[in-house]
Design a protein around this motif. Structure first.
Motif, PDB file in Angstrom:
ATOM      1  N   PHE A 270       0.839  -0.995  -0.029  1.00 54.48           N
ATOM      2  CA  PHE A 270       0.039  -0.007  -0.009  1.00 54.48           C
ATOM      3  C   PHE A 270       0.964   1.321   0.124  1.00 54.48           C
ATOM      4  N   THR A 271       0.620   1.977  -0.960  1.00 52.05           N
ATOM      5  CA  THR A 271       1.837   3.262  -1.131  1.00 52.05           C
ATOM      6  C   THR A 271       0.972   4.561  -1.315  1.00 52.05           C
ATOM      7  N   GLN A 272       1.904   5.638  -0.870  1.00 46.57           N
ATOM      8  CA  GLN A 272       1.436   6.726  -1.185  1.00 46.57           C
ATOM      9  C   GLN A 272       2.527   7.539  -1.934  1.00 46.57           C
ATOM     10  N   MET A 273       2.173   8.158  -3.327  1.00 47.21           N
ATOM     11  CA  MET A 273       2.979   8.811  -3.975  1.00 47.21           C
ATOM     12  C   MET A 273       2.652  10.090  -4.331  1.00 47.21           C
ATOM     13  N   ILE A 274       3.568  10.607  -5.296  1.00 47.53           N
ATOM     14  CA  ILE A 274       3.682  12.032  -5.407  1.00 47.53           C
ATOM     15  C   ILE A 274       3.276  12.408  -6.826  1.00 47.53           C
ATOM     16  N   ASP A 275       2.258  13.114  -7.097  1.00 46.75           N
ATOM     17  CA  ASP A 275       1.856  13.614  -8.639  1.00 46.75           C
ATOM     18  C   ASP A 275       2.809  14.895  -8.739  1.00 46.75           C
ATOM     19  N   TYR A 276       3.964  14.752  -9.187  1.00 49.56           N
ATOM     20  CA  TYR A 276       4.854  16.013  -9.463  1.00 49.56           C
ATOM     21  C   TYR A 276       4.322  16.889 -10.496  1.00 49.56           C
ATOM     22  N   LEU A 277       4.420  18.184 -10.056  1.00 49.78           N
ATOM     23  CA  LEU A 277       3.976  19.335 -10.811  1.00 49.78           C
ATOM     24  C   LEU A 277       5.189  20.279 -11.378  1.00 49.78           C
ATOM     25  N   PRO A 278       5.815  19.968 -12.308  1.00 51.47           N
ATOM     26  CA  PRO A 278       7.106  21.041 -12.567  1.00 51.47           C
ATOM     27  C   PRO A 278       6.551  22.483 -12.583  1.00 51.47           C
ATOM     28  N   GLY A 279       7.521  23.166 -11.874  1.00 50.71           N
ATOM     29  CA  GLY A 279       7.328  24.657 -12.014  1.00 50.71           C
ATOM     30  C   GLY A 279       6.241  24.996 -10.713  1.00 50.71           C
ATOM     31  N   LYS A 280       5.838  24.423  -9.975  1.00 50.66           N
ATOM     32  CA  LYS A 280       4.975  24.579  -8.947  1.00 50.66           C
ATOM     33  C   LYS A 280       5.598  25.443  -7.905  1.00 50.66           C
ATOM     34  N   THR A 281       5.058  26.584  -7.265  1.00 55.65           N
ATOM     35  CA  THR A 281       5.620  27.373  -6.428  1.00 55.65           C
ATOM     36  C   THR A 281       5.186  26.876  -4.995  1.00 55.65           C
ATOM     37  N   GLY A 292      -1.306   4.047  -4.927  1.00 53.13           N
ATOM     38  CA  GLY A 292      -0.944   2.936  -5.447  1.00 53.13           C
ATOM     39  C   GLY A 292      -1.144   1.785  -4.282  1.00 53.13           C
ATOM     40  N   VAL A 293      -2.036   0.529  -4.749  1.00 52.47           N
ATOM     41  CA  VAL A 293      -2.121  -0.862  -4.032  1.00 52.47           C
ATOM     42  C   VAL A 293      -1.732  -1.870  -5.175  1.00 52.47           C
ATOM     43  N   PHE A 294      -0.722  -2.847  -4.558  1.00 55.86           N
ATOM     44  CA  PHE A 294       0.034  -3.824  -5.251  1.00 55.86           C
ATOM     45  C   PHE A 294      -0.202  -5.171  -4.509  1.00 55.86           C
ATOM     46  N   ALA A 316      -6.210   8.413  -7.553  1.00 55.23           N
ATOM     47  CA  ALA A 316      -5.913   9.777  -7.173  1.00 55.23           C
ATOM     48  C   ALA A 316      -7.153  10.173  -6.362  1.00 55.23           C
ATOM     49  N   ASN A 317      -6.912  10.943  -5.259  1.00 58.90           N
ATOM     50  CA  ASN A 317      -7.882  11.562  -4.690  1.00 58.90           C
ATOM     51  C   ASN A 317      -8.799  12.736  -5.207  1.00 58.90           C
ATOM     52  N   GLN A 318      -8.499  12.895  -6.475  1.00 66.82           N
ATOM     53  CA  GLN A 318      -9.437  13.900  -7.128  1.00 66.82           C
ATOM     54  C   GLN A 318      -9.329  13.728  -8.774  1.00 66.82           C
ATOM     55  N   ILE A 319     -10.466  13.674  -8.937  1.00 67.32           N
ATOM     56  CA  ILE A 319     -10.855  13.498 -10.703  1.00 67.32           C
ATOM     57  C   ILE A 319     -11.661  14.828 -11.146  1.00 67.32           C
ATOM     58  N   GLY A 320     -10.724  15.461 -12.109  1.00 69.31           N
ATOM     59  CA  GLY A 320     -11.306  16.499 -12.450  1.00 69.31           C
ATOM     60  C   GLY A 320     -11.236  17.884 -11.247  1.00 69.31           C
ATOM     61  N   ASN A 321     -12.529  18.224 -10.762  1.00 68.81           N
ATOM     62  CA  ASN A 321     -12.968  19.069 -10.115  1.00 68.81           C
ATOM     63  C   ASN A 321     -13.405  18.471  -8.856  1.00 68.81           C
ATOM     64  N   ARG A 322     -13.518  17.204  -8.745  1.00 66.74           N
ATOM     65  CA  ARG A 322     -14.247  16.545  -7.887  1.00 66.74           C
ATOM     66  C   ARG A 322     -13.269  15.892  -6.777  1.00 66.74           C
ATOM     67  N   HIS A 433       5.606   7.782 -10.388  1.00 69.35           N
ATOM     68  CA  HIS A 433       5.690   8.440  -9.147  1.00 69.35           C
ATOM     69  C   HIS A 433       6.702   9.652  -9.253  1.00 69.35           C
ATOM     70  N   TYR A 434       6.327  10.694  -8.736  1.00 67.74           N
ATOM     71  CA  TYR A 434       7.357  11.590  -9.021  1.00 67.74           C
ATOM     72  C   TYR A 434       7.698  12.094 -10.540  1.00 67.74           C
ATOM     73  N   ASN A 435       6.800  11.745 -11.456  1.00 65.00           N
ATOM     74  CA  ASN A 435       7.085  11.595 -12.672  1.00 65.00           C
ATOM     75  C   ASN A 435       8.293  10.986 -13.219  1.00 65.00           C
ATOM     76  N   GLN A 436       8.291   9.708 -12.600  1.00 65.63           N
ATOM     77  CA  GLN A 436       9.396   8.635 -12.665  1.00 65.63           C
ATOM     78  C   GLN A 436       8.537   7.451 -13.006  1.00 65.63           C
ATOM     79  N   ASN A 437       9.037   6.595 -13.836  1.00 66.49           N
ATOM     80  CA  ASN A 437       8.106   5.392 -14.134  1.00 66.49           C
ATOM     81  C   ASN A 437       8.409   4.247 -13.202  1.00 66.49           C
ATOM     82  N   LEU A 438       7.135   3.483 -12.775  1.00 66.64           N
ATOM     83  CA  LEU A 438       6.973   2.488 -11.873  1.00 66.64           C
ATOM     84  C   LEU A 438       7.426   1.176 -12.580  1.00 66.64           C
ATOM     85  N   GLY A 439       6.977   1.189 -13.842  1.00 65.20           N
ATOM     86  CA  GLY A 439       7.212  -0.266 -14.698  1.00 65.20           C
ATOM     87  C   GLY A 439       8.622  -0.325 -15.314  1.00 65.20           C
TER      88      GLY A 439
END
Length: 558
Positions: A270-281, A292-294, A316-322, A433-439
């Motif tokens: 059971f994992t908690q990962m990061i959705d990295y956003l380049p340029g975020k302040t 992710g759950v494996f 993800a805990n968000q889909i669109g604006n929900r 994860h963090y814009n790096q491939n898991l596979g």
């Protein structure tokens, strides 16, 4: 109240009766993994060795080493075996106490500081890597053709165990590295360095500064269950690459529950990962989380054959604006993820897979993986190459003691992954994860082949020679051809006639040589590395020499 008392009593009984010794894991990419493969293939251990799930725990390796017979080993193998056991088995390393340095340092001839008392073990070592070299390249945007390379890593590793039931590990390091230009160029384009988190430039030219850390706890409530919680990474499979779960990406937070009963091994991850956003302040808050759950179920009826089933879901805990929140459905440790995903409305990215290995003639191991990201059986009659048929496979062979030469080992591996594998319509649920491939380290829409040659002419010496060739189709003219997991599959080159290698043809060939000499019995090495890499017409030749201690080298697998 009665139920609470009963649960508390059961926990105390489980803790007191836990017989599986607990300690920390062996760092991924350590030479010990190859050595365990040798024990597995040659049948030296009087037990079936489960090799699908990595990293290996030290307690598990201690169990394996304790069942190895040295009678069939050559003198070189026996000496090598002693060094490998020294690194993995704390009891073996500490069976003889020495004065060391002022009765304080190197008292077990392995660790800088070791404290071993009844019910408590503590080991402290530096985590350092100092090296220097040169990168000769013909990249047109490079600062110059000859660029200096350097590694300056300074850190500390603390690990140990309490009552042989609770293991603890913490590592922190400060890194200042001057990379070859092709790595630096990729960092400039993506703002991420594979295997690492936050980075920042250092000095001029190709210098990067980053902080590394990992920490976790291990615990066994029963002798057949091992729980690990903390920040680390994992690798599932027997290959050079893993199509299912690789160690290419940065460390992430996870809870792993590994259960071994009879001839079965069942892993929950059971994992908690990061959705990295380049340029975020910083003013925009933290990076979004993804989860992710494996699951992995392995069956090994004997020492020669094993087969495993794999499944995962990224959400993800968000889909669109929900806002969605944490999806508790996936925390069921024995559910079939595809059924759970459909039950909640199929918004997530689910993958399935099979893997197997077969040891034969005490010289060979055949292994493989099958990845099924998605497959639409209903569209087969409409045309060939349907885009949603996202599959991949791996085949490999390990040959031990090639041509009768002791400790000379060869591995050959082939991977093929169709376009759009690992992608998803929701950018936050792609297989990264963090814009790096898991596979697969390079993504999808590719085929590759790897040759890995290892040789131990003496116990302290290690030669590693690899050659890799990766052919991949890249995106072109703004069109998603299915190679980059970070692209959404809603925008694609078409629905049918999608084939491996479509798009902008890109070929990467790489040869790598590392010569290492272990110093004393410590996890300390003096070594020289050389790498030649060619990507289409761009070339880079690198040489690097130095000293590393409790640090694993950065193996570039793409």
């Amino acid at each position: 109240m009665r139920y609470r008392l009963l649960l508390g009593l059961l926990f105390l009984i489980a803790f007191e009766r836990s017989t599986q010794a607990q300690d920390t894991d062996i760092l991924l990419n350590h030479d010990l993994y190859h050595y365990i493969d040798r024990l597995d293939i040659k049948g030296y251990a009087d037990t079936a060795i489960l090799t699908f799930h990595k990293p290996y725990g030290r307690a598990y390796l201690r169990e394996i080493f304790g069942q190895v017979s040295l009678e069939e080993m050559s003198p070189t193998e026996a000496a090598w075996h002693a060094r490998m056991r020294m690194l993995a088995d704390d009891g073996f390393a500490g069976q003889e106490q020495f004065k060391g340095v002022r009765n304080l340092l190197f008292t077990n001839h392995r660790d800088l500081f070791a404290l071993e008392k009844p019910g408590f073990r503590l080991y402290v070592n530096p985590a350092v890597h100092f090296a220097g070299g040169l990168d000769q390249n013909n990249y047109p945007d490079a600062f110059r053709e000859s660029l200096p390379l350097s590694i300056n890593t300074r850190g500390l590793v603390i690990r140990g165990s309490v009552k042989e039931k609770l293991g603890f590990y913490t590592e922190v390091s400060e890194n200042i590295t001057r990379f070859p230009f092709y790595i630096y160029e990729d960092v400039q384009a993506t703002e991420v360095l594979y295997g690492e988190g936050f980075i920042k430039p250092f000095g001029q030219e190709t210098g990067l500064d980053y902080l590394g850390s990992r920490a976790y706890l291990t615990f066994s409530p029963f002798d057949f269950v091992r729980i690990k919680f903390g920040k680390d990474r994992a690798f599932w499979g027997n290959g050079w690459q893993s199509l299912q779960l690789s160690d290419h990406a940065a460390d992430y937070l996870f809870l792993n529950i590994n259960t071994r009963i009879w001839k079965l091994e069942y892993s929950n991850h059971f994992t908690q990962m990061i959705d990295y956003l380049p340029g975020k302040t910083d003013a925009e808050g933290t990076f979004p989380r993804k989860y992710g759950v494996f699951h992995q179920l392995n069956f090994q009826p004997n020492q020669r054959f094993s087969i495993g089933f794999f499944e995962s879901v990224i959400y993800a805990n968000q889909i669109g604006n929900r806002q969605r929140g944490l999806e508790l459905q996936y925390f069921n440790p024995v559910i079939f993820f595809r059924a759970a995903e459909q039950y909640v409305g199929s918004p997530d990215n689910a993958l399935l897979g099979l893997q197997l290995k077969w040891n034969f003639l005490k010289r060979f191991q055949f292994y493989g993986q099958l990845l099924l990201d998605d497959y639409n059986f209903g569209r087969r009659d409409e045309g060939d190459g349907y885009w949603q048929n996202k599959i991949g496979f791996q085949t490999g062979l390990k040959y031990i003691d090639v041509l009768g030469i002791s400790t000379l080992d060869l591995q050959v591996e082939y991977n093929r992954v169709r376009p759009y594998a690992y992608q998803h319509f929701n950018l936050s649920t792609n297989y990264t994860h963090y814009n790096q491939n898991l596979g697969h380290a390079s993504g999808a829409n590719l085929s590759d082949i790897h040759f890995i040659l290892r040789y131990h002419p003496a116990a302290a010496w290690n030669f590693l020679l690899t050659y890799s060739s990766v052919r991949q189709g890249l995106d072109q003219n703004g069109i998603n051809y299915g190679g980059n997991p970070l692209s959404p599959d809603l925008i694609r080159a078409g629905d049918f006639d999608q084939f491996v290698g479509q798009g902008l043809a890109n070929t990467v060939q790489q040869a790598y040589l590392r010569v290492s000499r272990q110093l004393w019995n410590a996890d300390l090495y003096a070594e020289v590395e050389a790498r030649y890499r060619q990507e289409n017409d761009l070339q880079s030749a690198m040489i690097l020499g130095g000293l590393r201690w409790h640090i694993q080298p950065r193996l570039v697998k793409f």
